[in-house]
Design an enzyme around this catalytic site. Structure first.
Site, PDB file in Angstrom:
ATOM      1  N   SER A 152       0.837  -1.195   0.000  1.00 39.18           N
ATOM      2  CA  SER A 152       0.000   0.000   0.000  1.00 39.18           C
ATOM      3  C   SER A 152       0.877   1.252   0.000  1.00 39.18           C
ATOM      4  CB  SER A 152      -0.940  -0.037   1.207  1.00 39.18           C
ATOM      5  OG  SER A 152      -1.962   0.926   1.064  1.00 39.18           O
ATOM      6  N   ASP A 316      -8.310  -6.993  -4.354  1.00 43.74           N
ATOM      7  CA  ASP A 316      -8.054  -5.609  -3.928  1.00 43.74           C
ATOM      8  C   ASP A 316      -8.921  -4.640  -4.737  1.00 43.74           C
ATOM      9  OD1 ASP A 316      -6.972  -3.169  -3.113  1.00 43.74           O
ATOM     10  OD2 ASP A 316      -4.903  -3.888  -3.180  1.00 43.74           O
ATOM     11  N   HIS A 349      -7.502  -5.564  -0.123  1.00 48.55           N
ATOM     12  CA  HIS A 349      -6.261  -4.799   0.003  1.00 48.55           C
ATOM     13  C   HIS A 349      -5.428  -5.213   1.228  1.00 48.55           C
ATOM     14  CE1 HIS A 349      -3.633  -1.399  -0.568  1.00 48.55           C
ATOM     15  NE2 HIS A 349      -3.903  -0.927   0.631  1.00 48.55           N
TER      16      HIS A 349
END
Lengths: 375, 375
Positions: A152, A316, A349
């Site tokens: 991320s 995700d 995610h």
């Protein structure tokens, strides 16, 4: 017990002209909170840099006290004999610039006023974070990185590392991220910032030493949390379960279990994170664009000299897998050494913080390959 | 100019015992705002019912005044010679229970107090909306519906129609929806309600005649808007375009174009929609479950006697296509006449309000089939 670790601090840029941010503003002094695991070799070239996500900290592995119930956030992957083997590597993780876990950020004291910066803190970027990390590594005597790894916002930093310091590492491993933040991600960040800034307790960022915009920050986290997971996970975990007797479902005070979960996560974050830092880090992500300052994305990518292993997560919704797949295609087209691997997971995610076994298996093969080359 | 239409009103349930809501609460009198296009035949069996989404109204087609610049929300599909041909069909569209476009809702006057209901309005459900629509159709002399069509919350009503009044229609056409609201959709509704209710100007719903929680409602709309579109659309339409000189990007007052768009949409909704109605309709969606009151989803589906044409949208992140595909599989397994068709579009959930040509082409074939049967 060698798994006990302590967060350390390094301060630099005592002169206000020493560290100029990407925005052109000057910031100093800058303190960086960091942890290290394992030992740096004499050549200073066995280091691995771990980069954290939005609300993460330098505490990636080990325990802070013998009674600690929670280890660092990537502990299953980092340690003696683990995938990121601290018997072999000197592992470094630092809290990012703009955060509130020991590194200088909006909640830190502004030396000019003696009060917390608040919104007087300058805008920071992912590139600024990376430049601060480089200063720390120089200070620690690190000459070369074997790998730079993060998911991320950590993945954004990894890619920025590859472009900003191309000769400095063998391999970068960005996970669940992109080379430039997409408009959809900007949109989700924008509404989260808005939630905080609409809270009257935010007071224009000038809420210290009070608790600040606790409701707004909780709401921001609730919104974020929806984007960090997946439809499939919610269906399996909560479905349409109602948190109370069925007939209460018509009552506005009644909540489905998914709502209870979001509120729980929102309330939990408020106890550990600063609202202004949340705003600043979300803005840093919006500004994430490895091409900024170069003529094109291609020109930025051409700078890269390390191997780039991109790990996308199948479910995700924030950084759909096509983003890193496309990046790898672009890199291969430019003759770079790049590979795309997909982590199959229903966790969305957040899978890079949950699916340690699968992620470990992917990382293990690359560390084995690195060692084979090193031999 | 036969395309000029007027929203009409029908009021019933003057006795408080006449209309009992699904929650068990009583509501009355109930006014329904509606529009009709075309003429009802003598047998009263050439009607088509159109159902609107969250912030929609009864104004589905035509113009209200000769100078009107905007026709009704589904005008390209409804009219003389159009797909839903008003030369043949008597088309009805009514504003849902709980809304603020003429039908009784939280912003309506509570006859007991002489003031707007606010949060004293009872919780309404999709099934309640459908039962109110049935009362309207009875009043209009409609004996049988050829088709019941709606997208999103309109699609929820279409499915509820199929289960609640199984013998009453030939065909239901739910678009971009599901038989039971998913936890992810509940989550997105929950944060939108939270945005409104956190606004101090919401005042527990007691803000009339003031403007109410304009910032909170705008934020709710901004969040919703992200889920109504798609990553692909944002990339194409805005990308990372910045709404001002590049160097302003480091400024917190600077906005990317995607942010400008969200703010624009938020501010636009505030001028036309009531915050309490938004809360109530979001709750009605959360409660959407065609199986409620039956032993199982299967038992509810077994009641259906009409043809069910489910239209999923390829890029819908709110109601991913698998939801309606699965529903059609379930219906076919039970021996029902059902078909799944996918509208290929990059417009996301909102495609049913945008892709008139593609949607028209899909609907046309079903109306041709219906007419073939009718002959």
């Amino acid at each position: 017990m060698d798994r006990l670790v302590k967060t350390q601090k390094y301060t630099f840029a005592f002169s206000p002209y020493e560290f100029v941010l990407e925005s052109g503003e000057k910031l100093g002094p800058i303190t960086v909170a960091y942890e290290t695991y394992g030992t740096l070799n004499q050549r200073g070239d066995n280091a691995v840099l771990i980069l954290h996500a939005l609300t993460g900290s330098a505490h990636a592995a080990g325990y802070h006290t013998p009674g600690d119930r929670e280890p660092g956030w990537w502990d299953p992957l980092i340690g003696p004999g683990k995938v990121i083997d601290t018997n072999r590597y000197f592992v470094v993780c630092s809290n990012v610039l703009g955060s509130c876990y020991g590194t200088t950020g909006p909640a830190s004291i502004n030396p000019r006023t003696g009060k917390p910066y608040g919104m007087d803190f300058p805008t920071v970027t992912i590139r600024d974070m990376v430049r601060v990390q480089k200063r720390l590594l120089d200070h620690l005597g690190v000459k070369h990185l074997i790998a730079v790894i993060g998911g991320s916002m950590g993945g954004m930093q990894a890619l920025e590392w590859a472009v900003t310091y191309p000769g400095y590492m063998d391999c970068v491993i960005p996970i669940a991220t992109s080379a430039q933040l997409t408009p959809q991600c900007i949109a989700f960040n924008a509404v989260q910032r808005e939630a905080i800034m609409q809270d009257p307790d935010w007071c224009g960022g000038d809420y210290y030493p009070g608790p600040g915009p606790v409701r707004g920050l909780a709401l921001a986290r609730m919104i974020g949390m929806i984007t960090y997971k997946s439809d499939e996970l919610w269906n399996r975990r909560f479905g349409r379960d109602f948190g109370g007797p069925d007939e209460k479902c018509f009552d506005f005070s009644g909540r489905f279990e998914i709502e209870n979960y979001l509120h729980y996560q929102g309330d939990k974050l408020v106890k550990r994170f600063d609202a202004n830092c949340y705003i600043y880090l979300a803005k840093a992500m919006d500004l994430h664009d490895i091409a900024r300052g170069y003529d094109s994305l291609e020109e930025a990518l051409r700078r890269i000299r390390s191997i780039v292993i991109c790990i996308g997560i199948s479910s995700d919704i924030l950084f759909p897998p096509y983003l890193l797949r496309q990046l790898v295609e672009d890199l291969l087209f430019l003759g770079k050494r790049a590979k795309y691997v997909e982590l199959k997971s229903s966790h969305g995610h957040d899978a890079f913080l949950v699916e340690f076994e699968r992620l470990g298996a992917i990382l293990r093969q690359f560390f084995l390959a690195i060692e084979a080359v090193a031999v």
